[in-house]
Design a protein around this motif. Structure first.
Motif, PDB file in Angstrom:
ATOM      1  N   THR A   1      -9.233   5.551  -3.584  1.00 60.37           N
ATOM      2  CA  THR A   1      -8.382   6.741  -3.632  1.00 60.37           C
ATOM      3  C   THR A   1      -6.905   6.406  -3.497  1.00 60.37           C
ATOM      4  O   THR A   1      -6.077   7.299  -3.516  1.00 60.37           O
ATOM      5  CB  THR A   1      -8.780   7.722  -2.515  1.00 60.37           C
ATOM      6  N   HIS A   2      -6.575   5.129  -3.328  1.00 60.75           N
ATOM      7  CA  HIS A   2      -5.172   4.734  -3.163  1.00 60.75           C
ATOM      8  C   HIS A   2      -4.978   3.353  -3.791  1.00 60.75           C
ATOM      9  O   HIS A   2      -5.940   2.677  -4.144  1.00 60.75           O
ATOM     10  CB  HIS A   2      -4.797   4.686  -1.680  1.00 60.75           C
ATOM     11  N   ARG A   3      -3.736   2.947  -3.934  1.00 56.31           N
ATOM     12  CA  ARG A   3      -3.422   1.629  -4.466  1.00 56.31           C
ATOM     13  C   ARG A   3      -3.156   0.684  -3.304  1.00 56.31           C
ATOM     14  O   ARG A   3      -2.409   1.012  -2.390  1.00 56.31           O
ATOM     15  CB  ARG A   3      -2.205   1.709  -5.392  1.00 56.31           C
ATOM     16  N   GLU A   4      -3.757  -0.502  -3.372  1.00 57.93           N
ATOM     17  CA  GLU A   4      -3.625  -1.440  -2.259  1.00 57.93           C
ATOM     18  C   GLU A   4      -3.623  -2.876  -2.777  1.00 57.93           C
ATOM     19  O   GLU A   4      -4.277  -3.210  -3.758  1.00 57.93           O
ATOM     20  CB  GLU A   4      -4.771  -1.250  -1.260  1.00 57.93           C
TER      21      GLU A   4
ATOM     22  N   ARG B   1       0.859  -1.186   0.000  1.00 51.64           N
ATOM     23  CA  ARG B   1       0.000   0.000   0.000  1.00 51.64           C
ATOM     24  C   ARG B   1       0.888   1.226   0.000  1.00 51.64           C
ATOM     25  O   ARG B   1       1.964   1.238   0.610  1.00 51.64           O
ATOM     26  CB  ARG B   1      -0.912   0.009   1.224  1.00 51.64           C
ATOM     27  N   THR B   2       0.465   2.255  -0.713  1.00 54.75           N
ATOM     28  CA  THR B   2       1.212   3.508  -0.738  1.00 54.75           C
ATOM     29  C   THR B   2       0.284   4.651  -0.386  1.00 54.75           C
ATOM     30  O   THR B   2      -0.872   4.683  -0.797  1.00 54.75           O
ATOM     31  CB  THR B   2       1.830   3.760  -2.132  1.00 54.75           C
ATOM     32  N   ALA B   3       0.789   5.579   0.393  1.00 57.14           N
ATOM     33  CA  ALA B   3       0.053   6.790   0.740  1.00 57.14           C
ATOM     34  C   ALA B   3       1.077   7.892   0.947  1.00 57.14           C
ATOM     35  O   ALA B   3       1.699   7.991   2.005  1.00 57.14           O
ATOM     36  CB  ALA B   3      -0.793   6.595   1.998  1.00 57.14           C
ATOM     37  N   SER B   4       1.305   8.678  -0.100  1.00 60.94           N
ATOM     38  CA  SER B   4       2.337   9.715  -0.086  1.00 60.94           C
ATOM     39  C   SER B   4       3.694   9.050   0.149  1.00 60.94           C
ATOM     40  O   SER B   4       4.092   8.186  -0.615  1.00 60.94           O
ATOM     41  CB  SER B   4       2.013  10.768   0.978  1.00 60.94           C
TER      42      SER B   4
END
Length: 335
Positions: free
Chosen positions: A227-230, A25-28
């Motif tokens: 809203t994000h890649r997971e 998972r990525t978040a910023s």
């Protein structure tokens, strides 16, 4: 980590004592790393931040070091076997990596008013460019009165790519799709906003992991929620990556991938009288003859030419830069 297949390609990049993990998972600049036994919240090391030219992305294999029970530091990213990219929206010439080290990509489209064959061709082309195998998944089959006709249309326009028509809500076609998702392999879901990727993920996982919203009655289109890649692991051991829906897909790659998506035109071109036939008005053109016989549509040839030109421009920009490319394309001798 027991669900993953650690290949020789990965093993040969590791040094003694290094720990191998995967970006889930990525978040910023905060990453979730799946380790052998634990999952960590991680950031990159100072050295990585200073030396790296590209940030870790979903699906990357990384060397990491835990420094707390649930905290870790990422030291480096291993070489990628496949890279799914696009031209970054709004940029003049910059690549955006959407996922790495995927074996296949499920190109998701809806069998509603959202369906667009030319856009589907663009997605499949980009999957071929990544080095992964494309799989076309048509959702919302319960809302379509002509499922067989549309599936046949896709199979005729995009040969050699498996097509599955499913209804995530009514469990239609899901068993057939699952046969494509093998244990230890990684599959990314890509597609436009609102085509039902999150609902599809939930059915594949057999649990509500992704938030979904109701389909709008006026156009049969869901509202974008991811809203994000997971990354997720299915019950059978296959790995799937959910990605946010895209309003547009600007291609990134070279023109060789066009031949795979338009293999029918490529085969016909071998029968043309002239080797450098442009399929415009040349005598002995097998492509134009196929169109006249109704074996090929002029729209398909038009899209083939459009995508070829788009990727040709990208190749020139990679080689010469933006300004010189513009001069080449606008020169009198340019095709």
């Amino acid at each position: 980590m027991s669900q993953f297949v650690i290949t020789d390609f990965l093993k040969n990049q590791l040094q003694d004592g290094e720990l191998l993990g995967r970006i889930a998972r990525t978040a910023s600049d905060i990453f979730t790393v799946w380790g052998e036994k634990e999952r960590y919240q991680a950031t990159v090391s100072g050295k990585f931040r200073y030396e790296a030219t590209e940030w870790p992305v979903i699906g990357d294999w990384v060397v990491y070091e835990p420094y707390d029970v649930k905290q870790a530091m990422i030291h480096r990213v291993l070489d990628r076997s496949t890279v799914l990219s696009r031209k970054e929206p709004g940029s003049k010439h910059k690549r955006q990596v959407m996922a790495a080290n995927i074996d296949g990509a499920m190109v998701v489209t809806a069998l509603t008013s959202e369906f667009n064959l030319q856009r589907l061709e663009r997605y499949v082309l980009q999957v071929y460019e990544s080095g992964a195998r494309p799989i076309i998944v048509c959702t919302k089959r319960d809302l379509c009165a002509n499922v067989g006709g549309i599936v046949s249309q896709i199979e005729n326009h995009i040969p050699a790519v498996p097509v599955y028509a499913v209804s995530s809500l009514h469990e239609l076609g899901m068993d057939s799709l699952l046969t494509e998702l093998q244990a230890g392999k990684t599959f990314s879901l890509i597609g436009s906003s609102g085509v039902g990727k999150s609902t599809l993920i939930n059915r594949l996982l057999e649990k509500e992991m992704q938030v979904t919203k109701d389909v709008r009655e006026q156009d049969g289109k869901g509202r974008h929620t991811t809203t994000h890649r997971e990354m997720f692991i299915l019950e059978n051991g296959a790995v799937v990556i959910d990605t946010p829906g895209m309003r547009e897909l600007q291609l990134w790659g070279d023109s060789s991938s066009v031949e795979e998506v338009f293999s029918d035109i490529d085969l016909l071109a071998d029968e043309c009288k002239f080797r450098d036939c442009k399929h415009h008005q040349e005598p002995g053109c097998a492509v134009l003859e196929a169109i006249s016989k109704g074996e090929l549509t002029s729209e398909r040839l038009k899209n083939y030419n459009k995508l070829s030109r788009e990727l040709y421009r990208l190749e020139l920009k990679e080689k010469y830069g933006i300004h010189r490319t513009n001069r080449i394309l606008h020169s009198p001798n340019s095709n």
